[in-house]
Design a protein around this motif. Structure first.
Motif, mmCIF file in Angstrom:
data_model
loop_
_atom_site.group_PDB
_atom_site.id
_atom_site.type_symbol
_atom_site.label_atom_id
_atom_site.label_comp_id
_atom_site.label_asym_id
_atom_site.label_seq_id
_atom_site.Cartn_x
_atom_site.Cartn_y
_atom_site.Cartn_z
ATOM 1 N N LYS A 1 16.501 10.297 6.412
ATOM 2 C CA LYS A 1 15.066 10.668 5.976
ATOM 3 C C LYS A 1 14.398 9.210 5.896
ATOM 4 O O LYS A 1 14.702 8.420 5.953
ATOM 5 C CB LYS A 1 15.068 11.313 4.740
ATOM 6 N N SER B 1 6.081 2.203 5.082
ATOM 7 C CA SER B 1 6.859 2.952 6.005
ATOM 8 C C SER B 1 8.320 2.690 5.174
ATOM 9 O O SER B 1 8.720 1.737 5.029
ATOM 10 C CB SER B 1 6.916 2.276 7.293
ATOM 11 N N SER C 1 9.971 15.456 12.725
ATOM 12 C CA SER C 1 8.883 14.981 11.955
ATOM 13 C C SER C 1 7.657 15.739 11.601
ATOM 14 O O SER C 1 7.071 16.371 12.484
ATOM 15 C CB SER C 1 8.377 13.829 12.876
ATOM 16 N N SER D 1 13.049 13.846 8.802
ATOM 17 C CA SER D 1 14.352 14.085 8.616
ATOM 18 C C SER D 1 15.293 14.179 9.889
ATOM 19 O O SER D 1 14.501 14.203 10.989
ATOM 20 C CB SER D 1 14.006 15.437 7.647
ATOM 21 N N TYR E 1 0.161 11.309 6.306
ATOM 22 C CA TYR E 1 1.413 11.420 5.652
ATOM 23 C C TYR E 1 2.487 11.930 6.789
ATOM 24 O O TYR E 1 2.027 13.000 7.427
ATOM 25 C CB TYR E 1 1.509 12.134 4.439
ATOM 26 N N GLN E 2 3.408 11.283 7.003
ATOM 27 C CA GLN E 2 4.362 11.842 7.871
ATOM 28 C C GLN E 2 5.977 11.769 7.163
ATOM 29 O O GLN E 2 6.090 10.766 6.734
ATOM 30 C CB GLN E 2 4.492 10.761 8.957
ATOM 31 N N ASP E 3 6.433 13.146 7.143
ATOM 32 C CA ASP E 3 7.823 13.165 6.759
ATOM 33 C C ASP E 3 8.747 13.309 7.901
ATOM 34 O O ASP E 3 8.590 14.179 8.847
ATOM 35 C CB ASP E 3 7.563 14.404 5.882
ATOM 36 N N TYR F 1 12.423 4.355 4.544
ATOM 37 C CA TYR F 1 13.565 5.051 4.951
ATOM 38 C C TYR F 1 14.704 5.372 4.092
ATOM 39 O O TYR F 1 14.953 4.351 3.035
ATOM 40 C CB TYR F 1 13.990 4.695 6.607
ATOM 41 N N HIS G 1 9.572 8.443 5.635
ATOM 42 C CA HIS G 1 8.326 8.733 5.531
ATOM 43 C C HIS G 1 7.105 7.551 5.767
ATOM 44 O O HIS G 1 7.618 6.520 5.456
ATOM 45 C CB HIS G 1 7.943 9.156 4.209
ATOM 46 N N ASN G 2 6.028 7.775 6.175
ATOM 47 C CA ASN G 2 5.039 6.919 6.590
ATOM 48 C C ASN G 2 3.982 7.620 6.156
ATOM 49 O O ASN G 2 3.453 8.603 6.153
ATOM 50 C CB ASN G 2 4.837 6.453 8.175
ATOM 51 N N GLN G 3 3.109 6.684 5.251
ATOM 52 C CA GLN G 3 1.750 7.087 4.839
ATOM 53 C C GLN G 3 0.890 5.779 4.973
ATOM 54 O O GLN G 3 1.190 4.858 4.540
ATOM 55 C CB GLN G 3 1.865 7.591 3.440
#
Length: 791
Positions: free
Chosen positions: A616, A645, A555, A582, A578-580, A647, A618-620
């Protein structure tokens, strides 16, 4: 009834005379963590009421007027600070640890005043996405049930799972991404009725009466924190009163009956504090289930004082819980049980640590902790087949027995090289011994032809593994306005022999004393939860742990924030993040499943094997906070989070995660009124309003469920449906009064939770007895209450 009310009222409005309280504690340098002598501690509003800290940083202010008070702390060469919202009573001394920051420029004629001591994180390396909270807030806010996890649900970016559990959802992440630490030591799930791999539960085993001010982090953690991608609870236990013995007896609907004692220990400045609690929420009918929950816990912190070998202390917590769900006693609407089943649940949690602080020179120290933790849970479930018919037959349906033992060694070196540079470096070693056994008939075939699904062992673990985490970080005050933090964290996971390096950095720039901007970045990894990692898959009739070589989930966190102080007691904050994510576990064939969707219930999926690390997500979002610290008899807190959120499973389709509420809004406020002839007692009103978008869920495939005889979700439309919005209003009334002559203090409260009796959805699930889909709702109106006596 009228006469009883009049007696009750007169009891609290008696005249009081010269009651006062005590404030004492220690002043330390925030960078070196060494005691500071000569600091001036003064009662705000009374310049004559002041003292100075001694060679060990200790101070004591006596004869402080009762009620809410503030103190200021100043010393030439250091930024002045203040501690507000001190609740002065006759029943207990106030014990504080105050951190001072050395001025960037040591000009005597320049006076720099930092923000309130509570406005900054305790950990000096945490300058973004961190909120300091006090144990008094845990018990003050309405609807909190004396639960630290429910407290942080009031903060921006955080929501709890539901009314029945205190799982913490941080910025759309699964609760399993949380890290819990006590006194710097990572610990297992510190909740009653906890299960392997989860981080929440129905009732907290953490006693707020033993907590010190602590930090809660939601993004881009400093380099000393690892094996977490969602949030960090960095909790501290307070020390006991080093001068005199104090006691407390209390009773509350959720924390239960409690006895606490504290006082001095030995002749070297040592102290102890210890507490024991026994829960009785089931007796009050507020458990949310017809079954009777039983739980109890003990907590302690013993400080042996200063010696030539350094300072030694020992701390610990231990809790047990059990509940029996008997189908004949269960209502059909009970959210946790079914009428054709008997379930027997037990759990335990314990951690103990020996901490050693060694002073090295004038500006350095070494902190070492050796600890042991143990957690376990059992679940035995019997099902009545052909329920309610002459052919009714009871068989063991599930049998779960999990035990995790953890040995911990950690060491942390801290050194203040100068007023502009501080470095920290350390190592964390964790050895896990896991023994887990799970047998179930759920979703199994009838290979032996007895017309019942076979009882199959799908988890069988008896082994050890290690996690090693070295780290190094530094804080660099580049200018008076610009602070730069940088560090690197390493993590080795022995199961898959993976080693990763994680850079962390944060930057803060203060335009002026009232406005600042900050930026943070962090790369983080976490192992897949154990119930998924060690799940058995049968290959040619032999069990194989096909998920054990999954990669660590990765993350990357990015956060940009702006802080503003509207006035001395008002603060505003905006953060964009922003959170990416994987390398999450997903199915090896096209499907909607991801390990990112797990962790918000008592168990995990039991049929997700041969996973691959290709998922994968992401959260933003953006978060707003407006807060008025307690002053002039009232406080207020407003937080709003707007977020997304998402996925992707192995089919590559982007979906809502189950934690994608979309928005969360909290509005809290409270007011205290002085009562009695001498105005020394307090009547308080606190309220909380919360609303949030509904959770996304996967609809039940009714036809497939009817054919199979158990619930089957429509995974092709995973998390495509959304529950109605969540809404709740709580109102709390309290009263405090001080003894006329002796060191005694009483407090009562009643907390009216969900006063509008708004129906919030708990779940929609398949009912195998009626072959239909049932909706089960959360707890409606529920009164909480409590009493505390300190002496």
């Amino acid at each position: 009834m009228k006469s009883i009310f009049l007696i009750f009222l007169s009891f609290f409005t008696l005249g009081f005379y010269a009651q006062t309280g005590v404030v004492k504690g220690k002043i330390i340098d925030k960078q070196s963590e060494k005691p500071i002598s000569g600091a001036v501690i003064m009662l705000v509003g009374n310049d004559e009421k002041q003292t100075t800290s001694d060679e060990e940083g200790n101070f004591k202010l006596s004869e402080i007027p009762l009620g809410r008070q503030s103190i200021s702390i100043s010393l030439t060469g250091y930024e002045s600070t203040s501690v507000s919202d001190l609740d002065i009573t006759t029943g207990k001394d106030n014990l504080l640890t105050v951190q001072l920051t050395e001025q960037f420029n040591s000009l005597d004629e320049v006076v720099i005043t930092s923000a309130s001591n509570k406005a900054k994180a305790i950990n000096k390396m945490a300058i973004v996405s961190t909120k300091q909270f006090s144990p008094e807030e845990v018990t003050r806010f309405s609807g909190g049930r004396s639960d630290v996890a429910r407290l942080v649900s009031n903060f921006a970016g955080v929501s709890t799972g539901d009314d029945s559990r205190n799982d913490i959802v941080v910025r759309g992440n699964s609760p399993s991404g949380m890290l819990w630490r006590i006194e710097g030591m990572p610990v297992p799930n510190p909740n009653h009725f906890a299960t392997l791999g989860t981080t929440g539960g129905p009732v907290s085993a953490l006693n707020p009466n033993l907590l010190a001010n602590s930090d809660f982090m939601t993004s881009a953690f400093p380099a000393e924190y690892g094996n977490a991608i969602a949030g960090v609870f960095d909790l501290g236990f307070r020390k006991g009163n080093p001068d005199e013995y104090e006691y407390m007896i209390s009773a509350g609907a959720y924390p239960g009956l409690e006895f606490m004692a504290e006082g001095p220990l030995g002749k070297k400045g040592g102290s102890f504090v210890a507490s024991a609690r026994y829960g009785f929420v089931g007796v009050t009918g507020l458990a949310g289930t017809d079954a009777q929950p039983n739980y109890s816990d003990i907590s302690f912190n013993v400080d042996f004082g200063k010696s030539k070998l350094g300072n030694f202390s020992i701390f610990g917590i231990y809790g047990t819980s059990d509940i029996d769900f008997l189908g004949k006693d269960i209502d059909k609407e009970d959210p946790f049980a079914a009428q054709d089943e008997d379930g027997y649940v037990t759990s335990l949690f314990g951690s103990i640590g020996l901490k050693h602080n060694l002073s090295i020179g004038s500006n350095s120290s070494l902190k070492t902790i050796i600890g042991y933790s143990n957690s376990g849970n059992t679940y035995k479930n019997d099902r009545y087949y052909d329920f309610g018919t002459p052919a009714e037959n009871k068989l063991r349906f599930s049998d779960i027995d999990n035990t995790e033992n953890r040995m911990t060694f950690s060491t942390l070196f801290n050194s203040k090289l100068s007023k502009k540079t501080t470095i920290r470096a350390g190592l964390l070693l964790e050895n896990y011994s896991l023994k887990a056994d799970m047998q179930t008939r759920d979703r199994q075939d009838d290979a032996d032809g007895d017309d019942y699904a076979d009882l199959v062992q799908i988890v069988d673990i008896d082994g050890n593994y290690n996690i090693v985490q070295p780290f190094a970080q530094g804080q660099f005050r580049l200018t008076e306005k610009l602070t730069f933090n940088a560090g690197i964290h390493g993590q080795y996971f022995s199961i898959n022999e993976q080693f990763v390096f994680e850079p962390r950095t944060a930057l803060s720039y203060a335009f002026n004393p009232s406005n600042s901007i900050n930026f943070g970045y962090g790369l983080h990894h976490q192992s897949v939860p154990a119930p998924i990692l060690f799940l058995n898959e049968f290959v040619n009739g032999n069990p194989v742990q096909a998920n054990r070589n999954l990669d660590l989930v990765q993350s990357q966190h990015y956060v940009l924030g702006y802080d503003v102080r509207f006035s001395k007691k008002w603060r505003g904050k905006v953060e964009v993040y922003y959170q990416d994510i994987s390398k999450a576990g997903v199915e090896s064939f096209p499907g909607s499943y991801s390990t990112l969707t797990e962790g918000a219930d008592f168990g995990y999926s039991i049929d997700k094997t041969s996973l691959v690390s290709k998922g994968k997500g992401h959260n933003q979002g953006i978060e707003f906070t407006v807060e008025k610290f307690f002053s002039e008899g009232y406080y207020t807190l407003f937080t709003t989070s707007l977020f997304e959120s998402k996925y992707k499973g192995s089919d590559g389709i982007e979906r809502n995660s189950p934690f994608n509420n979309g928005y969360v809004v909290n509005l809290l406020g409270g007011k205290e009124f002085k009562i009695g002839k001498a105005r020394k007692n307090v009547f308080s009103i606190d309220t909380k309003f919360t609303t949030a978008g509904g959770r996304y869920y996967t609809p039940v495939d009714l036809q497939a469920s009817n054919d199979a005889g158990y619930e089957i979700r429509d995974d092709t439309n995973a998390f495509s449906k959304q529950y109605d919005s969540y809404l709740r209003l709580d109102v709390k009334f309290g009263i405090k009064f001080n003894s006329k002559k002796k060191k005694r203090f009483h407090q009562f409260y009643i907390d009216l939770q969900n006063v509008t009796n708004h129906t919030n959805i708990f779940t929609k699930e398949y009912n195998r007895l009626t072959n239909s889909i049932n909706q089960k709702d959360q707890i409606g109106f529920s009164p909480d209450f409590g009493y505390k006596f300190q002496f």
